[in-house]
Write a protein that holds these residues in place. Structure first.
Motif, PDB file in Angstrom:
ATOM      1  N   ASP A 109       6.495   2.114   1.678  1.00  0.00           N
ATOM      2  CA  ASP A 109       6.120   0.669   2.285  1.00  0.00           C
ATOM      3  C   ASP A 109       4.851   0.268   1.935  1.00  0.00           C
ATOM      4  OD1 ASP A 109       6.828  -1.183   4.693  1.00  0.00           O
ATOM      5  OD2 ASP A 109       4.967  -0.401   5.290  1.00  0.00           O
ATOM      6  N   LYS A 110       4.623  -1.191   1.948  1.00  0.00           N
ATOM      7  CA  LYS A 110       3.463  -1.867   1.306  1.00  0.00           C
ATOM      8  C   LYS A 110       2.300  -1.619   2.372  1.00  0.00           C
ATOM      9  CE  LYS A 110       4.728  -6.323   2.967  1.00  0.00           C
ATOM     10  NZ  LYS A 110       6.061  -6.098   3.232  1.00  0.00           N
ATOM     11  N   GLU A 138       6.300  -0.641  -2.783  1.00  0.00           N
ATOM     12  CA  GLU A 138       6.426  -2.122  -2.352  1.00  0.00           C
ATOM     13  C   GLU A 138       5.083  -2.748  -2.446  1.00  0.00           C
ATOM     14  OE1 GLU A 138       9.876  -2.693   0.867  1.00  0.00           O
ATOM     15  OE2 GLU A 138       8.070  -2.075   1.600  1.00  0.00           O
ATOM     16  N   ASP A 161      10.844   0.782   3.674  1.00  0.00           N
ATOM     17  CA  ASP A 161       9.940   1.025   4.561  1.00  0.00           C
ATOM     18  C   ASP A 161       9.555   2.390   4.568  1.00  0.00           C
ATOM     19  OD1 ASP A 161       9.863  -1.451   4.446  1.00  0.00           O
ATOM     20  OD2 ASP A 161      10.349  -1.769   6.567  1.00  0.00           O
TER      21      ASP A 161
HETATM   22 CA    CA Z   1       8.793  -4.070   5.543  1.00  0.00          CA
END
Ligand code: CA
Ligand code: C2E
Ligand code: CA
Ligand code: CA
Length: 279
Positions: free
Chosen positions: A203-204, A237, A181
């Motif tokens: 992080d996504k 991600e 993250d």
């Molecule tokens: Ca996460």
């Protein structure tokens, strides 16, 4: 929940009450989840952004509650952390991941570079964590280099001296760490100087709107620059579309990604089939 008469319970109170009850019930059930075999490990491939070759995999915990419901780790990990159950669950995750790595290895060799395991800050801070973990890895007979740990930035901020020691001890055993993250935790980046990492995971939330939001593009570029300076690999991600993959590849063709575009997290059998090229 403003001025209400005595005996009148506000919505807020009812809601809090329900939340506490749910947490207590969940903690109770979680205590038995391991014995009842309700916990399962899923695995999500981490792939090369250009070739989509499988490079590694992340271990993701799943709880099939006896009621038939699937409970998300986002919901039960915090409860486990509050109640110290995280240690028991964490030990199970490591043991089970080692067992799977052993199954997937041929002549002691895993067909991918590593399997990463998420660690909670509570686990790393526990005095016997290093010794217990190394014992479990040795008992399983796998090569410690097949394992990497994912920790978030928040872990690196508290108890840094102790954390630093443990991370170096694992590093000496060939076990690398990934920063999970990245960019969502603390604003300070000073920990990058103090620890040796293997990869940064973007992080996504930064990837989600990468095609439309120039700010996210700028942030990802900044993260890529930092990674280059410190010589870290980068894993994006939450890559869900080919357009996102392409955009990221244009930004850095040496990146890796993880996301629904290549595969959702899979149960161990389906992941093993994927490793063998059967799916
Ligand atoms: Ca996460
Ligand atoms: P995380 O470590 O950031 O894990 C990535 C999450 O993103 C996973 O959610 C994964 O299923 C999800 N994901 C992967 N690809 C995509 C995508 O393309 N789109 C979207 N929208 N999501 C994607 P999951 O499995 O629900 O796990 C949630 C969190 O629970 C994890 O976040 C991690 O912090 C924690 N967790 C999971 N397993 C463990 C564990 O064994 N131990 C500990 N301490 N925490 C765990
Ligand atoms: Ca993770
Ligand atoms: Ca993550």
């Amino acid at each position: 929940a403003k001025k209400m008469g005595r005996g009148v319970t506000s919505f807020y109170e009812v809601e809090m009450d329900e939340k506490i009850k749910t947490a207590i019930r969940m903690e109770h059930d979680l205590r038995h989840a391991i014995d009842r075999n309700e916990l399962k490990l899923f695995f999500q491939p981490i792939v090369d952004i250009r070739t989509e070759e499988i490079y590694g995999a992340e271990t993701l915990l799943r709880w099939h509650h006896s009621s038939g419901k699937m409970i998300s780790p986002a919901d039960f990990i915090p409860v486990a952390e509050e109640s110290k159950l995280i240690h028991q669950i964490g030990r199970w995750v490591i043991k089970e991941a080692c067992r799977k790595i052993g199954e997937w290895s041929e002549k002691g060799r895993l067909p991918i570079r590593y399997v990463s395991i998420n660690l909670s800050s509570k686990q790393l801070a526990h005095g016997s964590f290093f010794d217990e973990t190394m014992a479990a890895i040795r008992d399983s007979g796998i090569d410690p280099k097949c394992i990497k740990f994912e920790i978030t930035e928040s872990v690196l901020m508290d108890e840094s001296e102790q954390t630093q020691k443990i991370i170096s001890r694992f590093n000496r055993e060939g076990i690398g760490f990934l920063i999970d993250d990245f960019g969502t935790g603390y604003s300070s980046l000073s920990y990058l100087k103090r620890f040796k990492f293997e990869s940064i995971k973007i992080d996504k939330s930064f990837i989600h709107d990468i095609l439309s939001d120039e700010d996210d593009v700028a942030l990802v570029r900044a993260i890529l620059d930092i990674a280059k300076q410190f010589d870290y690999r980068v894993i994006a991600e939450g890559v869900e579309s080919e357009a996102q993959r392409k955009k990221l590849e244009e930004m850095d063709r040496n990146m890796f990604y993880q996301g629904y575009l290549f595969s959702k997290p899979l149960d161990a059998d389906r992941f093993a089939k994927m490793l063998k090229g059967e799916t």
